[in-house]
Design a protein around this motif. Sequence first.
Motif, PDB file in Angstrom:
ATOM      1  N   ARG A  82       0.860  -1.184   0.000  1.00 47.59           N
ATOM      2  CA  ARG A  82       0.000   0.000   0.000  1.00 47.59           C
ATOM      3  C   ARG A  82       0.895   1.232   0.000  1.00 47.59           C
ATOM      4  O   ARG A  82       1.889   1.277   0.708  1.00 47.59           O
ATOM      5  CB  ARG A  82      -0.936  -0.012   1.192  1.00 47.59           C
ATOM      6  CG  ARG A  82      -1.947  -1.153   1.097  1.00 47.59           C
ATOM      7  CD  ARG A  82      -2.853  -1.197   2.295  1.00 47.59           C
ATOM      8  NE  ARG A  82      -3.827  -2.256   2.167  1.00 47.59           N
ATOM      9  CZ  ARG A  82      -3.648  -3.495   2.624  1.00 47.59           C
ATOM     10  NH1 ARG A  82      -2.530  -3.832   3.231  1.00 47.59           N
ATOM     11  NH2 ARG A  82      -4.595  -4.405   2.484  1.00 47.59           N
ATOM     12  N   LEU A  83       0.501   2.221  -0.780  1.00 46.80           N
ATOM     13  CA  LEU A  83       1.287   3.443  -0.902  1.00 46.80           C
ATOM     14  C   LEU A  83       0.743   4.523   0.007  1.00 46.80           C
ATOM     15  O   LEU A  83      -0.419   4.472   0.427  1.00 46.80           O
ATOM     16  CB  LEU A  83       1.255   3.924  -2.359  1.00 46.80           C
ATOM     17  CG  LEU A  83       1.789   2.932  -3.396  1.00 46.80           C
ATOM     18  CD1 LEU A  83       1.597   3.488  -4.800  1.00 46.80           C
ATOM     19  CD2 LEU A  83       3.243   2.598  -3.126  1.00 46.80           C
ATOM     20  N   PRO A  84       1.566   5.536   0.317  1.00 44.09           N
ATOM     21  CA  PRO A  84       1.067   6.677   1.098  1.00 44.09           C
ATOM     22  C   PRO A  84      -0.078   7.371   0.360  1.00 44.09           C
ATOM     23  O   PRO A  84      -0.118   7.404  -0.873  1.00 44.09           O
ATOM     24  CB  PRO A  84       2.282   7.595   1.203  1.00 44.09           C
ATOM     25  CG  PRO A  84       3.462   6.695   1.003  1.00 44.09           C
ATOM     26  CD  PRO A  84       2.997   5.644   0.037  1.00 44.09           C
ATOM     27  N   HIS A  85      -1.012   7.920   1.120  1.00 46.49           N
ATOM     28  CA  HIS A  85      -2.186   8.583   0.560  1.00 46.49           C
ATOM     29  C   HIS A  85      -1.769   9.676  -0.422  1.00 46.49           C
ATOM     30  O   HIS A  85      -0.810  10.391  -0.208  1.00 46.49           O
ATOM     31  CB  HIS A  85      -3.036   9.191   1.680  1.00 46.49           C
ATOM     32  CG  HIS A  85      -4.386   9.603   1.213  1.00 46.49           C
ATOM     33  ND1 HIS A  85      -5.363   8.696   0.877  1.00 46.49           N
ATOM     34  CD2 HIS A  85      -4.918  10.819   0.999  1.00 46.49           C
ATOM     35  CE1 HIS A  85      -6.455   9.337   0.502  1.00 46.49           C
ATOM     36  NE2 HIS A  85      -6.207  10.623   0.557  1.00 46.49           N
ATOM     37  N   GLY A  86      -2.506   9.762  -1.516  1.00 41.81           N
ATOM     38  CA  GLY A  86      -2.224  10.750  -2.546  1.00 41.81           C
ATOM     39  C   GLY A  86      -1.511  10.148  -3.740  1.00 41.81           C
ATOM     40  O   GLY A  86      -1.479  10.748  -4.811  1.00 41.81           O
ATOM     41  N   LEU A  87      -0.931   8.949  -3.564  1.00 41.26           N
ATOM     42  CA  LEU A  87      -0.291   8.274  -4.686  1.00 41.26           C
ATOM     43  C   LEU A  87      -1.277   7.309  -5.318  1.00 41.26           C
ATOM     44  O   LEU A  87      -2.282   6.945  -4.716  1.00 41.26           O
ATOM     45  CB  LEU A  87       0.968   7.543  -4.213  1.00 41.26           C
ATOM     46  CG  LEU A  87       2.049   8.453  -3.618  1.00 41.26           C
ATOM     47  CD1 LEU A  87       3.233   7.634  -3.141  1.00 41.26           C
ATOM     48  CD2 LEU A  87       2.498   9.494  -4.632  1.00 41.26           C
ATOM     49  N   ASP A  88      -1.000   6.872  -6.534  1.00 38.15           N
ATOM     50  CA  ASP A  88      -1.923   6.036  -7.294  1.00 38.15           C
ATOM     51  C   ASP A  88      -1.965   4.616  -6.744  1.00 38.15           C
ATOM     52  O   ASP A  88      -1.058   3.824  -6.984  1.00 38.15           O
ATOM     53  CB  ASP A  88      -1.507   6.027  -8.763  1.00 38.15           C
ATOM     54  CG  ASP A  88      -2.526   5.332  -9.646  1.00 38.15           C
ATOM     55  OD1 ASP A  88      -3.717   5.324  -9.272  1.00 38.15           O
ATOM     56  OD2 ASP A  88      -2.134   4.799 -10.694  1.00 38.15           O
ATOM     57  N   SER A  89      -3.009   4.320  -5.967  1.00 34.19           N
ATOM     58  CA  SER A  89      -3.187   3.004  -5.366  1.00 34.19           C
ATOM     59  C   SER A  89      -4.646   2.857  -4.962  1.00 34.19           C
ATOM     60  O   SER A  89      -5.283   3.837  -4.558  1.00 34.19           O
ATOM     61  CB  SER A  89      -2.280   2.884  -4.138  1.00 34.19           C
ATOM     62  OG  SER A  89      -2.384   1.628  -3.544  1.00 34.19           O
ATOM     63  N   HIS A  95      -2.394   7.484   7.550  1.00 36.13           N
ATOM     64  CA  HIS A  95      -1.628   7.817   8.746  1.00 36.13           C
ATOM     65  C   HIS A  95      -0.859   6.584   9.197  1.00 36.13           C
ATOM     66  O   HIS A  95      -1.243   5.460   8.878  1.00 36.13           O
ATOM     67  CB  HIS A  95      -2.549   8.259   9.891  1.00 36.13           C
ATOM     68  CG  HIS A  95      -3.324   9.492   9.587  1.00 36.13           C
ATOM     69  ND1 HIS A  95      -4.441   9.488   8.769  1.00 36.13           N
ATOM     70  CD2 HIS A  95      -3.146  10.768   9.981  1.00 36.13           C
ATOM     71  CE1 HIS A  95      -4.909  10.723   8.680  1.00 36.13           C
ATOM     72  NE2 HIS A  95      -4.145  11.523   9.407  1.00 36.13           N
ATOM     73  N   TRP A  96       0.184   6.807   9.970  1.00 40.80           N
ATOM     74  CA  TRP A  96       0.939   5.693  10.539  1.00 40.80           C
ATOM     75  C   TRP A  96       1.401   6.089  11.942  1.00 40.80           C
ATOM     76  O   TRP A  96       1.486   7.263  12.276  1.00 40.80           O
ATOM     77  CB  TRP A  96       2.129   5.308   9.648  1.00 40.80           C
ATOM     78  CG  TRP A  96       3.124   6.413   9.451  1.00 40.80           C
ATOM     79  CD1 TRP A  96       3.113   7.362   8.472  1.00 40.80           C
ATOM     80  CD2 TRP A  96       4.263   6.690  10.277  1.00 40.80           C
ATOM     81  NE1 TRP A  96       4.168   8.209   8.638  1.00 40.80           N
ATOM     82  CE2 TRP A  96       4.899   7.828   9.734  1.00 40.80           C
ATOM     83  CE3 TRP A  96       4.805   6.097  11.413  1.00 40.80           C
ATOM     84  CZ2 TRP A  96       6.051   8.370  10.292  1.00 40.80           C
ATOM     85  CZ3 TRP A  96       5.948   6.644  11.969  1.00 40.80           C
ATOM     86  CH2 TRP A  96       6.559   7.762  11.408  1.00 40.80           C
ATOM     87  N   ALA A  97       1.652   5.064  12.742  1.00 40.78           N
ATOM     88  CA  ALA A  97       2.143   5.278  14.103  1.00 40.78           C
ATOM     89  C   ALA A  97       3.141   4.175  14.427  1.00 40.78           C
ATOM     90  O   ALA A  97       2.970   3.023  14.003  1.00 40.78           O
ATOM     91  CB  ALA A  97       0.997   5.237  15.109  1.00 40.78           C
ATOM     92  N   GLU A  98       4.176   4.532  15.157  1.00 42.89           N
ATOM     93  CA  GLU A  98       5.119   3.507  15.593  1.00 42.89           C
ATOM     94  C   GLU A  98       4.393   2.550  16.524  1.00 42.89           C
ATOM     95  O   GLU A  98       3.551   2.967  17.320  1.00 42.89           O
ATOM     96  CB  GLU A  98       6.304   4.139  16.305  1.00 42.89           C
ATOM     97  CG  GLU A  98       7.230   4.879  15.357  1.00 42.89           C
ATOM     98  CD  GLU A  98       8.527   5.297  16.032  1.00 42.89           C
ATOM     99  OE1 GLU A  98       8.977   4.613  16.978  1.00 42.89           O
ATOM    100  OE2 GLU A  98       9.077   6.302  15.597  1.00 42.89           O
TER     101      GLU A  98
END
Length: 129
Positions: A82-89, A95-98
């Motif tokens: 899965r790609l970061p939001h805004g990229l073609d996917s 969002h992400w969290a450790e």
Amino acid sequence: MANPNTVVTWVDARDALPRSGTPVAAAITGRYPADDAAEPGSDAASGEEFWLVRPMYFTSRHWSEDGTEHRDCFVDSDGVVRLPHGLDSEETVTHWAELPVLPGGRTHMVLGEDVQAALRNAWGAHPLA
């Protein structure tokens, strides 16, 4: 027992990405396929939208089983990229969290003979006889 509570700090994937190899909790958005999406002429976009959290890891470079190279992506335990939001996917990470450290510890992983001692420490108890 050690305090089992933790605080999660979410990072907008459009603003920053984790270090390569970092295990994360990833908030993913997308759309489930419609029940009739396999039928000719059906609208695949008619399925239900979702936003959910999955454990994943981030990597700066990943090769899929089909040989496709992906850069700056999140990968789940099934190998789904899965790609970061805004990229073609079709499904993106918003969002992400450790991930929190193990209860009563300062690391994300304990291996081998150190496991039982770490568990006893987290439970605040002695091993069962």
